[in-house]
Enzyme design. Sequence first.
Site, PDB file in Angstrom:
ATOM      1  N   GLN A 103       0.832  -1.206   0.000  1.00  0.00           N
ATOM      2  CA  GLN A 103       0.000   0.000   0.000  1.00  0.00           C
ATOM      3  C   GLN A 103       0.870   1.261   0.000  1.00  0.00           C
ATOM      4  O   GLN A 103       1.872   1.337   0.723  1.00  0.00           O
ATOM      5  CB  GLN A 103      -0.901   0.002   1.247  1.00  0.00           C
ATOM      6  CG  GLN A 103      -1.941   1.108   1.266  1.00  0.00           C
ATOM      7  CD  GLN A 103      -2.897   0.993   2.454  1.00  0.00           C
ATOM      8  OE1 GLN A 103      -2.655   0.240   3.404  1.00  0.00           O
ATOM      9  NE2 GLN A 103      -3.980   1.732   2.402  1.00  0.00           N
ATOM     10  N   HIS A 109      -8.634   1.235  -0.493  1.00  0.00           N
ATOM     11  CA  HIS A 109      -9.098   1.281  -1.875  1.00  0.00           C
ATOM     12  C   HIS A 109      -8.941  -0.075  -2.532  1.00  0.00           C
ATOM     13  O   HIS A 109      -8.036  -0.845  -2.200  1.00  0.00           O
ATOM     14  CB  HIS A 109      -8.357   2.348  -2.688  1.00  0.00           C
ATOM     15  CG  HIS A 109      -6.865   2.252  -2.610  1.00  0.00           C
ATOM     16  ND1 HIS A 109      -6.145   2.702  -1.525  1.00  0.00           N
ATOM     17  CD2 HIS A 109      -5.954   1.751  -3.483  1.00  0.00           C
ATOM     18  CE1 HIS A 109      -4.855   2.482  -1.740  1.00  0.00           C
ATOM     19  NE2 HIS A 109      -4.714   1.901  -2.911  1.00  0.00           N
ATOM     20  N   PHE A 110      -9.851  -0.330  -3.468  1.00  0.00           N
ATOM     21  CA  PHE A 110      -9.775  -1.506  -4.325  1.00  0.00           C
ATOM     22  C   PHE A 110      -9.409  -1.042  -5.728  1.00  0.00           C
ATOM     23  O   PHE A 110      -9.987  -0.083  -6.237  1.00  0.00           O
ATOM     24  CB  PHE A 110     -11.117  -2.243  -4.376  1.00  0.00           C
ATOM     25  CG  PHE A 110     -11.403  -3.037  -3.136  1.00  0.00           C
ATOM     26  CD1 PHE A 110     -11.055  -4.382  -3.046  1.00  0.00           C
ATOM     27  CD2 PHE A 110     -12.020  -2.444  -2.044  1.00  0.00           C
ATOM     28  CE1 PHE A 110     -11.310  -5.109  -1.905  1.00  0.00           C
ATOM     29  CE2 PHE A 110     -12.274  -3.174  -0.894  1.00  0.00           C
ATOM     30  CZ  PHE A 110     -11.913  -4.510  -0.821  1.00  0.00           C
TER      31      PHE A 110
END
Length: 147
Positions: A103, A109-110
């Site tokens: 990350q 978030h996707f």
Amino acid sequence: MSALASPPAYDDGNIFAKILRGEIPCAKVFEDERTLAFMDVMPQGEGHTLVIPKARARTLLDIAPDALAGLIVQVQRVATAAKAAFSADGLTVFQFSEAAGGQTVFHLHFHVVPRFDGVPLRPHEGGMADAAVLKDHAARIAAALRG
Ligand code: AMP
């Protein structure tokens, strides 16, 4: 971070929090009271879209299960629309939690990436896309979402 340490707190200065507050622009695909979807500025493939909750969640582990359930339904909606908008052969959906997991922006978030037979993913955080192209791609996915 050791397994016993507390996870880091949510940082309101992250770039997606700024997008949610309207402080910096994005190529918006979809928004409702709980969700925002917009184009990734460094797409790993044509139509690479990010789907985020409006809730202050740092990683997958920080969001309430019922909110996550609603979010993943929106991920599926956006994935369906993105695949249709680009006539893709498939999709890659991924989510990174914490730096050790890959990350780089610390608001959950996707990633939704349309995929094409024989076309590899571009590198994570490769080149910046042209803003006009991202806007056009966002409009194409938004139109597919509307049906
Ligand atoms: P991750 O490694 O999962 O945290 O990925 C963060 C993603 O956010 C990367 O794919 C970046 O290209 C993307 N990104 C960073 N800044 C922006 C921005 N201002 N608007 C859209 N996408 C962004």
